[in-house]
Design an enzyme around this catalytic site. Structure first.
Site, PDB file in Angstrom:
ATOM      1  N   GLY A 253      35.681  37.634  25.275  1.00 18.65           N
ATOM      2  CA  GLY A 253      34.446  38.035  25.935  1.00 18.65           C
ATOM      3  C   GLY A 253      33.504  36.938  26.377  1.00 18.65           C
ATOM      4  O   GLY A 253      32.565  37.203  27.141  1.00 18.65           O
ATOM      5  N   GLU A 290      40.357  36.427  20.794  1.00 12.00           N
ATOM      6  CA  GLU A 290      41.148  36.834  21.968  1.00 12.00           C
ATOM      7  C   GLU A 290      40.471  36.408  23.261  1.00 12.00           C
ATOM      8  O   GLU A 290      40.164  37.238  24.113  1.00 12.00           O
ATOM      9  CB  GLU A 290      41.295  38.363  21.977  1.00 12.00           C
ATOM     10  CG  GLU A 290      41.837  38.971  20.707  1.00 12.00           C
ATOM     11  CD  GLU A 290      41.650  40.497  20.662  1.00 12.00           C
ATOM     12  OE1 GLU A 290      41.063  41.069  21.600  1.00 12.00           O
ATOM     13  OE2 GLU A 290      42.075  41.093  19.669  1.00 12.00           O
ATOM     14  N   PRO A 291      40.214  35.122  23.459  1.00 14.61           N
ATOM     15  CA  PRO A 291      39.544  34.726  24.702  1.00 14.61           C
ATOM     16  C   PRO A 291      40.482  34.785  25.905  1.00 14.61           C
ATOM     17  O   PRO A 291      41.667  34.461  25.792  1.00 14.61           O
ATOM     18  CB  PRO A 291      39.114  33.279  24.421  1.00 14.61           C
ATOM     19  CG  PRO A 291      40.095  32.786  23.413  1.00 14.61           C
ATOM     20  CD  PRO A 291      40.532  33.974  22.598  1.00 14.61           C
ATOM     21  N   GLY A 292      39.953  35.205  27.023  1.00 12.90           N
ATOM     22  CA  GLY A 292      40.739  35.227  28.257  1.00 12.90           C
ATOM     23  C   GLY A 292      40.045  34.390  29.316  1.00 12.90           C
ATOM     24  O   GLY A 292      40.365  33.237  29.549  1.00 12.90           O
ATOM     25  N   ARG A 293      39.028  34.992  29.933  1.00  9.29           N
ATOM     26  CA  ARG A 293      38.308  34.367  31.049  1.00  9.29           C
ATOM     27  C   ARG A 293      37.865  32.932  30.748  1.00  9.29           C
ATOM     28  O   ARG A 293      38.003  32.047  31.587  1.00  9.29           O
ATOM     29  CB  ARG A 293      37.068  35.220  31.357  1.00  9.29           C
ATOM     30  CG  ARG A 293      36.304  34.775  32.578  1.00  9.29           C
ATOM     31  CD  ARG A 293      34.922  35.471  32.632  1.00  9.29           C
ATOM     32  NE  ARG A 293      34.945  36.872  32.304  1.00  9.29           N
ATOM     33  CZ  ARG A 293      35.019  37.861  33.195  1.00  9.29           C
ATOM     34  NH1 ARG A 293      35.069  37.596  34.473  1.00  9.29           N
ATOM     35  NH2 ARG A 293      35.021  39.123  32.796  1.00  9.29           N
ATOM     36  N   TYR A 333      33.487  44.714  41.186  1.00  6.88           N
ATOM     37  CA  TYR A 333      32.302  44.576  40.302  1.00  6.88           C
ATOM     38  C   TYR A 333      31.099  43.977  41.015  1.00  6.88           C
ATOM     39  O   TYR A 333      30.164  43.540  40.356  1.00  6.88           O
ATOM     40  CB  TYR A 333      32.614  43.669  39.101  1.00  6.88           C
ATOM     41  CG  TYR A 333      33.968  43.850  38.467  1.00  6.88           C
ATOM     42  CD1 TYR A 333      34.269  45.014  37.772  1.00  6.88           C
ATOM     43  CD2 TYR A 333      34.931  42.857  38.541  1.00  6.88           C
ATOM     44  CE1 TYR A 333      35.503  45.182  37.187  1.00  6.88           C
ATOM     45  CE2 TYR A 333      36.176  43.010  37.947  1.00  6.88           C
ATOM     46  CZ  TYR A 333      36.450  44.180  37.282  1.00  6.88           C
ATOM     47  OH  TYR A 333      37.682  44.339  36.708  1.00  6.88           O
ATOM     48  N   CYS A 361      41.351  46.442  55.718  1.00  4.26           N
ATOM     49  CA  CYS A 361      40.600  47.452  56.463  1.00  4.26           C
ATOM     50  C   CYS A 361      39.708  48.285  55.562  1.00  4.26           C
ATOM     51  O   CYS A 361      39.950  49.490  55.374  1.00  4.26           O
ATOM     52  CB  CYS A 361      41.573  48.323  57.231  1.00  4.26           C
ATOM     53  SG  CYS A 361      42.538  47.318  58.351  1.00  4.26           S
ATOM     54  N   GLU A 362      38.720  47.661  54.972  1.00 10.34           N
ATOM     55  CA  GLU A 362      37.737  48.355  54.145  1.00 10.34           C
ATOM     56  C   GLU A 362      36.453  47.550  54.196  1.00 10.34           C
ATOM     57  O   GLU A 362      36.497  46.317  54.109  1.00 10.34           O
ATOM     58  CB  GLU A 362      38.171  48.372  52.661  1.00 10.34           C
ATOM     59  CG  GLU A 362      39.424  49.134  52.409  1.00 10.34           C
ATOM     60  CD  GLU A 362      39.386  49.896  51.095  1.00 10.34           C
ATOM     61  OE1 GLU A 362      38.292  50.156  50.567  1.00 10.34           O
ATOM     62  OE2 GLU A 362      40.476  50.221  50.618  1.00 10.34           O
TER      63      GLU A 362
HETATM   64  N1  LLP Z   1      40.506  41.400  24.090  1.00  9.67           N
HETATM   65  C1  LLP Z   1      40.473  42.646  24.584  1.00  9.67           C
HETATM   66  C2  LLP Z   1      40.829  43.781  23.724  1.00  9.67           C
HETATM   67  C3  LLP Z   1      40.071  42.858  25.918  1.00  9.67           C
HETATM   68  O1  LLP Z   1      40.010  44.089  26.389  1.00  9.67           O
HETATM   69  C4  LLP Z   1      39.730  41.744  26.729  1.00  9.67           C
HETATM   70  C5  LLP Z   1      39.345  41.927  28.115  1.00  9.67           C
HETATM   71  C6  LLP Z   1      39.814  40.466  26.169  1.00  9.67           C
HETATM   72  C7  LLP Z   1      40.198  40.319  24.841  1.00  9.67           C
HETATM   73  C8  LLP Z   1      39.502  39.221  26.949  1.00  9.67           C
HETATM   74  O2  LLP Z   1      38.185  39.205  27.355  1.00  9.67           O
HETATM   75  P1  LLP Z   1      37.604  37.892  28.077  1.00  9.67           P
HETATM   76  O3  LLP Z   1      37.591  36.771  27.062  1.00  9.67           O
HETATM   77  O4  LLP Z   1      38.464  37.599  29.230  1.00  9.67           O
HETATM   78  O5  LLP Z   1      36.233  38.297  28.489  1.00  9.67           O
HETATM   79  N2  LLP Z   1      38.597  42.340  35.101  1.00  9.67           N
HETATM   80  C9  LLP Z   1      37.280  42.119  34.548  1.00  9.67           C
HETATM   81  C10 LLP Z   1      37.342  41.761  33.071  1.00  9.67           C
HETATM   82  C11 LLP Z   1      38.060  42.792  32.236  1.00  9.67           C
HETATM   83  C12 LLP Z   1      38.141  42.437  30.785  1.00  9.67           C
HETATM   84  C13 LLP Z   1      39.037  43.379  30.065  1.00  9.67           C
HETATM   85  N3  LLP Z   1      39.237  43.068  28.682  1.00  9.67           N
HETATM   86  C14 LLP Z   1      36.589  41.033  35.347  1.00  9.67           C
HETATM   87  O6  LLP Z   1      37.195  40.504  36.261  1.00  9.67           O
HETATM   88  O7  LLP Z   1      35.427  40.727  35.098  1.00  9.67           O
END
Ligand code: LLP
Length: 431
Positions: A253, A290-293, A333, A361-362
Site C-alpha cells: 500500500g 506485500e508491497p507492489g507499487r 482512477y 475511440c472513447e
Molecule cells: N496486497 C494486497 C492484498 C493487495 O490487494 C494489494 C493491491 C497489494 C498487496 C499491493 O498494494 P500496493 O503496495 O501496490 O499499493 N490498480 C490500482 C491499484 C490496485 C491495488 C490492488 N491491491 C492502481 O493502479 O492504483
C-alpha cells in the site's frame, strides 16, 4: 492556448534513475530516444537499479528482523521483473492461479509465495497446495471451509492467515481503499476471533499468521499505525484464546510520487512501525509485507510518439500512440502521471496547453489533461511513474497489440517482452 508555466517543474518521479542528461531523457545511462528508435512505441522501459533501490529501502527498514518481503506481483508481473526481485530475496504475493504459474516460471520458491484474494477457486487452491506455497491469506469463513476440504482431499494441511479488515481509512482513492467496513475484502475485525476459532478446528488447516491490507497509494504513516494497533489487539485476543499466531502480514500500500506526492520512504515508515511493534511487545514476531507499487512504480516509464496535434477552441488535443489500453490508470482512477518530452525543452520554450489523448475511440481515453508542452508531431513523450499497474493492467481494446518492454541495467538494455504480434490477438478465435 496559453503560455508556458513560470514555476520550474518539480523533480522527476523516478529520479535519479530517470533524468535528463545533456537535454536527453535517460533511464540510467540509456537515452530513451535510442530505445524508441530501436524498438518503436509505445514502449515501456524499466530501470533495474531503481527497482533494487526501492527494495533496498524496505530491506534497510526491516534489517535484523525475521521478515519476508512478498512483492505484490499484480503491480507488474513481467517475468524479468519477477526474476530480478526473486534473486534479490523477495517472495511473492499472488492473487490468482495465473500469477502462481508466472511466479513459478520466473523461478520463485513456492514456500515464499502467499496467496491473497477473495475468490480463490478449488482448482487454484489444489495447485497451490501441490506446489507447497507458504501461506493462504483467507478472506471469508466460507473460504476457510472450502480450503480445509480441498486440503484434506489431497492429503495436505493448508497454512492459513486470515485477512482481517481493520476498518481503517487509508485516505486514498475509493477504488483502491480496501480496509474499510463496506469493502469486499477480509473478515471484519469483530468477526475475526470467531473465524480463527473455526480455522483452528478445521482438519485441513494450520493457522500460521494474520494478515491485513488497507489500501494502495497511501502517503502517510498514520493509517498504517492505526491498522497495526488494531491487528495487534486481535493477535493478543486470538492468542489468549489459545491459537498461536506465527507471523503478522501488514500488506502493501505504500504510495509513490506521481505529482509531488511525498509518501514516507519505506525505511522511515518501517522505523515507525517497528517502534510501535516493539513498544507493544511484538518485536520478535515474524513479519511479512506485500508491497507492489512502491517497488516498481517509479522505476518505469512509457514512451509514446505524438501523432497529431489538434488545436481547438475549448480544448487542444495532443494525440499520441499510447492509449488507455496501455496506460489505464487515468481512465480508471482519474490518475495523474507526469508527461515529459524526451528532448528537454529549452528554457522559456513556448509551450501550449494540451490534453494528451490516445487513439482509442472513447472520450475516457486520455493520459493527461491540460499539460503544458512544447510539442510537434513526431516528437516523443514519456509518461512517468508507469512501472506499476500499467503493463499489468494493459488490454487489447480496439485490437491494439500490447507494447514491448525493455529492462535497463546501467548502459545495457534487454527486451524483456516483445511487442505483441498482431496475429496473436485472434489466435484463439474461430469463425
Ligand atoms: N496486497 C494486497 C492484498 C493487495 O490487494 C494489494 C493491491 C497489494 C498487496 C499491493 O498494494 P500496493 O503496495 O501496490 O499499493 N490498480 C490500482 C491499484 C490496485 C491495488 C490492488 N491491491 C492502481 O493502479 O492504483
Amino acid at each position: 492556448m496559453t503560455a508556458s508555466p513560470a514555476l520550474p517543474p518539480p523533480p522527476l518521479p523516478g529520479a535519479p534513475f530517470v533524468s535528463y542528461h545533456d537535454g536527453q531523457l535517460m533511464v540510467e545511462d540509456v537515452p530513451l530516444q535510442t530505445l524508441a528508435e530501436r524498438h518503436g512505441t509505445p514502449l515501456f522501459i524499466y530501470s533495474k537499479a531503481a527497482i533494487l533501490a526501492a527494495l533496498a529501502a524496505y530491506q534497510r527498514g526491516l534489517a535484523g528482523r525475521d521478515a519476508l518481503i512478498c512483492y505484490a506481483m499484480k503491480a507488474n508481473s513481467t517475468l524479468a521483473i519477477l526474476k530480478l526481485l526473486a534473486d534479490a530475496g523477495c517472495g511473492f504475493d499472488i492473487v490468482s492461479g495465473g500469477e502462481l504459474e508466472r511466479a513459478l516460471a520466473a523461478g520463485a520458491a513456492p514456500g515464499r509465495i502467499i496467496f491473497s484474494g477473495i475468490g480463490k477457486t478449488r482448482q487454484e487452491m489444489r495447485r497451490a497446495l501441490d506446489v507447497g506455497i507458504g501461506c493462504f491469506n483467507v478472506e471469508s469463513v466460507a473460504e476457510l471451509d472450502v480450503l480445509s476440504e480441498v486440503a484434506q482431499a489431497c492429503g495436505r494441511v493448508a497454512p492459513v492467515s486470515i485477512r482481517v479488515n481493520p476498518n481503517v481509512d487509508a485516505k486514498t482513492h475509493p477504488y483502491i481503499s480496501t480496509g474499510l467496513k463496506g469493502n469486499k475484502f477480509g473478515i471484519a475485525h469483530e468477526q475475526a476471533l470467531a473465524a480463527y476459532q473455526r480455522a483452528a478446528g478445521l482438519p485441513g488447516l494450520r493457522v500460521a499468521g494474520i494478515d491485513c491490507h488497507i489500501g494502495s497509494q497511501i502517503t502517510a504513516p498514520a493509517p498504517y499505525l492505526e491498522a497495526m494497533d488494531r491487528v495487534l489487539d486481535l493477535v493478543a485476543a486470538i492468542e489468549v484464546a489459545g491459537i498461536p499466531i506465527h507471523h503478522i502480514d501488514f500488506g502493501g500500500g505504500l504510495g509513490i510520487d506521481y505529482n509531488g506526492d511525498a509518501p514516507p520512504a519505506a525505511d522511515a515508515l518501517w522505523a515507525a512501525l517497528l517502534a510501535r511493534l516493539d513498544a507493544r511487545g511484538f518485536g520478535g514476531r515474524a513479519l511479512m509485507i506485500e508491497p507492489g507499487r512502491s517497488l516498481v512504480g517509479n522505476a518505469g516509464v512509457c514512451v509514446t510518439e505524438v501523432l497529431y496535434l489538434k488545436p481547438g477552441e475549448q480544448k487542444s488535443f495532443c494525440i499520441v500512440d499510447a492509449a488507455m489500453n496501455d496506460l489505464p490508470r487515468p481512465a480508471l482512477y482519474q490518475a495523474f502521471h507526469r508527461i515529459v518530452p524526451l528532448a528537454e525543452p529549452a528554457a522559456g520554450a513556448a509551450a501550449a496547453t494540451w490534453d494528451v489523448v490516445g487513439p482509442v475511440c472513447e472520450s475516457g481515453d486520455w493520459l493527461g489533461h491540460d499539460r503544458a508542452l512544447a510539442v510537434r508531431p513526431g516528437d516523443r513523450l514519456a509518461v512517468l511513474s508507469a512501472g506499476a499497474y500499467s503493463m499489468s493492467m494493459a488490454s487489447n481494446y480496439n485490437t491494439r497489440p500490447r507494447a514491448a518492454e525493455v529492462l535497463v541495467d546501467g548502459n545495457s538494455t534487454r527486451v524483456v517482452r516483445r511487442r505483441e504480434p498482431m496475429q496473436d490477438l485472434w489466435r484463439l478465435e474461430s469463425i
